[in-house]
Motif scaffolding. Structure first.
Motif, short mmCIF file in Angstrom:
data_model
loop_
_atom_site.label_atom_id
_atom_site.label_comp_id
_atom_site.label_asym_id
_atom_site.label_seq_id
_atom_site.Cartn_x
_atom_site.Cartn_y
_atom_site.Cartn_z
N LEU A 139 73.38 28.12 41.49
CA LEU A 139 72.06 28.76 41.57
C LEU A 139 71.71 29.03 43.03
O LEU A 139 72.14 28.29 43.92
N PRO A 140 70.91 30.06 43.27
CA PRO A 140 70.49 30.33 44.64
C PRO A 140 69.52 29.25 45.11
O PRO A 140 68.80 28.65 44.30
N TRP A 141 69.52 28.99 46.39
CA TRP A 141 68.56 28.08 46.98
C TRP A 141 68.04 28.72 48.27
O TRP A 141 68.70 29.58 48.85
N GLU A 142 66.88 28.29 48.66
CA GLU A 142 66.27 28.80 49.88
C GLU A 142 65.34 27.72 50.40
O GLU A 142 64.68 27.04 49.62
N ALA A 143 65.33 27.52 51.72
CA ALA A 143 64.48 26.48 52.29
C ALA A 143 63.98 26.91 53.66
O ALA A 143 64.74 27.46 54.45
N PRO A 144 62.70 26.61 53.95
CA PRO A 144 62.20 26.85 55.31
C PRO A 144 62.85 25.84 56.26
O PRO A 144 63.43 24.83 55.83
N PHE A 145 62.72 26.10 57.54
CA PHE A 145 63.35 25.28 58.58
C PHE A 145 63.09 23.79 58.40
O PHE A 145 64.03 22.98 58.37
N ASP A 146 61.82 23.38 58.29
CA ASP A 146 61.49 21.96 58.20
C ASP A 146 62.12 21.29 56.99
O ASP A 146 62.60 20.16 57.07
N GLU A 147 62.12 21.99 55.86
CA GLU A 147 62.72 21.43 54.65
C GLU A 147 64.25 21.32 54.81
O GLU A 147 64.85 20.34 54.36
N ALA A 148 64.87 22.31 55.42
CA ALA A 148 66.31 22.27 55.64
C ALA A 148 66.69 21.11 56.56
O ALA A 148 67.70 20.42 56.33
N ILE A 149 65.88 20.85 57.59
CA ILE A 149 66.14 19.72 58.49
C ILE A 149 66.05 18.41 57.70
O ILE A 149 66.91 17.53 57.83
N ALA A 150 65.02 18.27 56.87
CA ALA A 150 64.86 17.06 56.06
C ALA A 150 66.04 16.90 55.10
O ALA A 150 66.54 15.78 54.92
#
Length: 139
Positions: free
Chosen positions: A33-44
């Protein structure tokens, strides 16, 4: 462990070395499935021992996967970057701009994907389209 392939990013302006990437997106290799995350969420997510980010060369999905991990910038900020290997084509800034079209092309065009990546069929294909449509509505 969740394996997340990064296929595209958002960074504006693209060539500004002082601004970080705003969004990451791609394919969850465990669910297709596709995923997408803003910067802060990707860092976490990258801090979690249960998530592994990686990229492939923009020239070929058949290239070996390159890990993406946390690093400390010259300004003391946590960032994501691909493991240094001397190949520019697998750097995060070499990836295309994140859009629903980029994510769908990786998901739905199974004929161009090598085996081992899993091909979405039938109900899973519908689920992927619904998840993407829902994500786009939230923008």
């Amino acid at each position: 462990m969740t394996r997340l392939l990064i296929t595209a990013i958002n960074k504006t302006p693209r060539d500004d070395r002082y601004e970080h990437i705003q969004r990451f997106g791609g394919i969850d290799m465990d669910t297709n499935l596709p995923w997408e995350a803003p910067f802060d969420e990707a860092i976490a997510m990258a801090k979690s021992p249960h998530v592994h980010f990686f990229v492939h060369s923009t020239k070929s999905l058949l290239s070996p996967p390159i890990s993406v991990g946390l690093y400390l910038s010259n300004y003391g900020n946590l960032c994501l970057r691909s493991d240094p290997n001397g190949v520019e084509a697998d750097n995060l800034l070499s990836l295309p701009e994140l859009s629903s079209r980029n994510m769908l092309s990786g998901l739905m065009n199974s004929s161009s994907r090598p085996t081992g990546f899993g091909i979405i069929e039938g109900e899973r294909n519908k689920l992927a389209r619904l998840a993407l449509a829902d994500a786009l509505k939230k923008r």
